[in-house]
Design a protein around this motif. Structure first.
Motif, short mmCIF file in Angstrom:
data_model
loop_
_atom_site.label_atom_id
_atom_site.label_comp_id
_atom_site.label_asym_id
_atom_site.label_seq_id
_atom_site.Cartn_x
_atom_site.Cartn_y
_atom_site.Cartn_z
N ASP A 184 -12.98 -2.68 -4.20
CA ASP A 184 -14.33 -3.10 -3.83
C ASP A 184 -14.35 -4.15 -2.72
N PRO A 185 -13.68 -3.87 -1.57
CA PRO A 185 -13.62 -4.89 -0.52
C PRO A 185 -14.87 -4.90 0.37
N ASP A 186 -15.32 -6.08 0.77
CA ASP A 186 -16.41 -6.19 1.74
C ASP A 186 -15.93 -5.77 3.13
N GLN A 187 -14.75 -6.22 3.49
CA GLN A 187 -14.07 -5.84 4.73
C GLN A 187 -12.59 -5.70 4.42
N PHE A 188 -11.91 -4.84 5.17
CA PHE A 188 -10.47 -4.72 4.94
C PHE A 188 -9.79 -4.17 6.18
N VAL A 189 -8.50 -4.50 6.30
CA VAL A 189 -7.65 -3.97 7.37
C VAL A 189 -7.00 -2.69 6.88
N LEU A 190 -7.04 -1.66 7.71
CA LEU A 190 -6.37 -0.40 7.39
C LEU A 190 -5.41 -0.06 8.52
N VAL A 191 -4.12 -0.04 8.21
CA VAL A 191 -3.09 0.39 9.15
C VAL A 191 -2.68 1.81 8.77
N ASN A 192 -2.92 2.75 9.68
CA ASN A 192 -2.51 4.14 9.45
C ASN A 192 -1.29 4.41 10.31
N ILE A 193 -0.13 4.53 9.68
CA ILE A 193 1.14 4.63 10.40
C ILE A 193 1.20 5.84 11.32
N PRO A 233 6.74 0.38 4.98
CA PRO A 233 6.33 0.88 3.67
C PRO A 233 4.81 0.84 3.50
N CYS A 234 4.29 1.78 2.72
CA CYS A 234 2.87 1.77 2.37
C CYS A 234 2.63 0.73 1.28
N MET A 235 1.50 0.07 1.35
CA MET A 235 1.22 -0.96 0.35
C MET A 235 -0.25 -1.36 0.35
N THR A 236 -0.65 -2.00 -0.73
CA THR A 236 -1.92 -2.72 -0.78
C THR A 236 -1.56 -4.19 -0.89
N THR A 237 -2.14 -5.01 -0.02
CA THR A 237 -1.78 -6.42 0.00
C THR A 237 -2.94 -7.20 0.61
N TYR A 238 -2.69 -8.42 1.02
CA TYR A 238 -3.74 -9.21 1.65
C TYR A 238 -3.10 -10.24 2.59
N VAL A 278 -5.52 -5.79 2.90
CA VAL A 278 -4.81 -4.97 3.89
C VAL A 278 -4.26 -3.74 3.18
N PHE A 279 -4.51 -2.57 3.77
CA PHE A 279 -3.94 -1.32 3.27
C PHE A 279 -3.07 -0.74 4.37
N ILE A 280 -1.80 -0.55 4.06
CA ILE A 280 -0.89 0.15 4.98
C ILE A 280 -0.65 1.52 4.38
N THR A 281 -1.05 2.55 5.09
CA THR A 281 -1.03 3.88 4.51
C THR A 281 -0.43 4.90 5.48
N TYR A 282 -0.25 6.12 4.98
CA TYR A 282 0.36 7.20 5.76
C TYR A 282 -0.54 8.42 5.66
N ASN A 283 -1.64 8.38 6.42
CA ASN A 283 -2.62 9.48 6.41
C ASN A 283 -2.43 10.34 7.65
#
Length: 399
Positions: free
Chosen positions: A173-182, A212-217, A373-378
């Protein structure tokens, strides 16, 4: 004698009357119980039909959102079907944990009671995140083209993975977030509606040093950071060069620290005695414009030593399309803009990146609140215009 006969007759009459009313009561009560049982059975059957109908409605909607509903099967047990309904509803809202997550550093805020209050007819109200809505549209468009084509089936599979990721973000439930799509080589900052607040390019890990993919801040931001060289890089890449030519140490602005964190003069070290198994030092790159982390470092909460940072090779964002060449951390194209957004204030101006101040010590800037921060592989995703893209599988993970 006559009185006796009269008494007997009265007793018989009374007995018959009592027997009549008792019999009538028993038969009436039996009929009432039968009717009540029939009513209860009808209510139960109606309830079972209603639950089954709700499951079918939820599954039809879930199917249109790219969820595999074959895992959800009905039975004659109403309680089981109610659990199925709750599971379908929760997956529609919160998705499943992506399989590639190497670290989870964000606390989930899942409403476990939501499914008991929600109706399948209200599910469309959940689809408010713009990239998710656009991706759902592409999914159903491709699905209408047929499922017999292996290429289309693979495209649908990749889109389903990304749709699940966007549902998974709802758990936090984030108001704002960083998304890194590798695979895209991109970083976006999103708000709740899916608006892209700060799109930029990134450079992430090369295939043999995968990010690595992760959920962090973001914990904090460091101005003029040191680069504490990871031990494997120091031993495998730097040590042979340092042993060959000490000028490498000075040219790269490196510092050699002993176990007490005291800087050691390279000229006083017996380099011939050192090896990958005998190196009692730590290597650090001094702060400044030539530092590999650049002028700004974004510390991320994780045990994998992964963070976002500026770079001293900013021309790579324009001079090459190879955005997978780091040792695992993520270089960002617009560090000043990202820092100002995270800090919630214009702390840095455009000239900051061009000021090459010397003898600067690292300075840590606290941030107002944790920034997810979400680092993902989409591999499958939409761009800012809503166009569908299938990015290169740079890590060969989609096979």
């Amino acid at each position: 004698m006559d009185n006796r006969r009269i008494g007997i007759g009265v007793a018989v009459v009374v007995g018959l009357v009592v027997l009549f009313f008792v019999g009538k009561y028993l038969f009436t009560n039996k009929d009432e119980k039968t009717d009540q049982a029939k009513i209860e059975k009808e209510k139960s059957e109606a309830s079972a039909r209603q639950v089954a109908q709700l499951v079918h409605q939820a599954c039809r909607y879930a199917d249109s959102m790219g969820i595999d509903t074959s895992r959800y099967t009905l039975s004659a047990d109403v309680a089981h079907n109610e659990e199925v309904l709750a599971d379908v509803m929760m997956e529609i809202r919160y998705g499943k944990k992506p399989s590639r997550m190497a670290f989870n550093g964000l606390k989930e805020t899942v409403d476990s009671n939501w499914s008991a209050k929600a109706e399948p007819s209200s599910l469309a109200a959940l689809t408010t995140f713009t990239p998710y809505k656009q991706l759902v549209g592409h999914y159903n468009r491709i699905r209408k083209q047929g499922t017999g084509n292996p290429a289309l089936a693979d495209s649908l599979r990749l889109i389903r993975q990304t749709l699940n990721f966007y549902r998974y973000v709802n758990r936090f439930d984030p108001d704002q977030f960083v998304l890194v799509n590798i695979p895209a080589g991109e970083l976006n900052v999103f708000d709740r509606s899916g608006k892209r607040l700060l799109p930029m390019q990134v450079i992430s890990g090369k295939p043999d040093k995968m990010t690595p993919c992760m959920t962090t801040y973001i914990q904090d931001i460091v101005m003029y950071p040191y680069w504490n060289v990871p031990k494997n890089i120091a031993l495998e890449e730097m040590l042979p060069r340092m042993k060959r030519d000490l000028s490498y140490i000075y040219n790269q602005n490196l510092q050699i620290l002993d176990e007490k964190e005291h800087e050691v003069d390279p000229e006083e070290i017996d380099w011939e005695s050192l090896s990958e198994t005998n190196f009692p030092y730590r290597v650090r790159q001094a702060s400044g414009c030539e530092n590999s982390l650049g002028l700004l470092k974004f510390n991320l909460a994780n045990p994998l030593a992964i963070y976002l940072h500026d770079t001293n090779s900013r021309d790579l964002f324009t001079s090459t399309k190879d955005h997978w060449r780091s040792h695992g951390c993520v270089r960002v194209q617009k560090p000043v803009e990202l820092a100002n957004l995270v800090l919630g204030a214009n702390t840095f101006d455009a000239a900051f990146m061009n000021k090459c101040l010397i003898d600067q010590k690292p300075r840590t800037l606290p941030i107002p609140k944790k920034f997810p921060v979400f680092i993902t592989y989409n591999i499958a995703d939409v761009d800012a215009s809503g166009k569908l893209h299938f990015y290169k599988d740079v890590y060969s993970l989609a096979k």
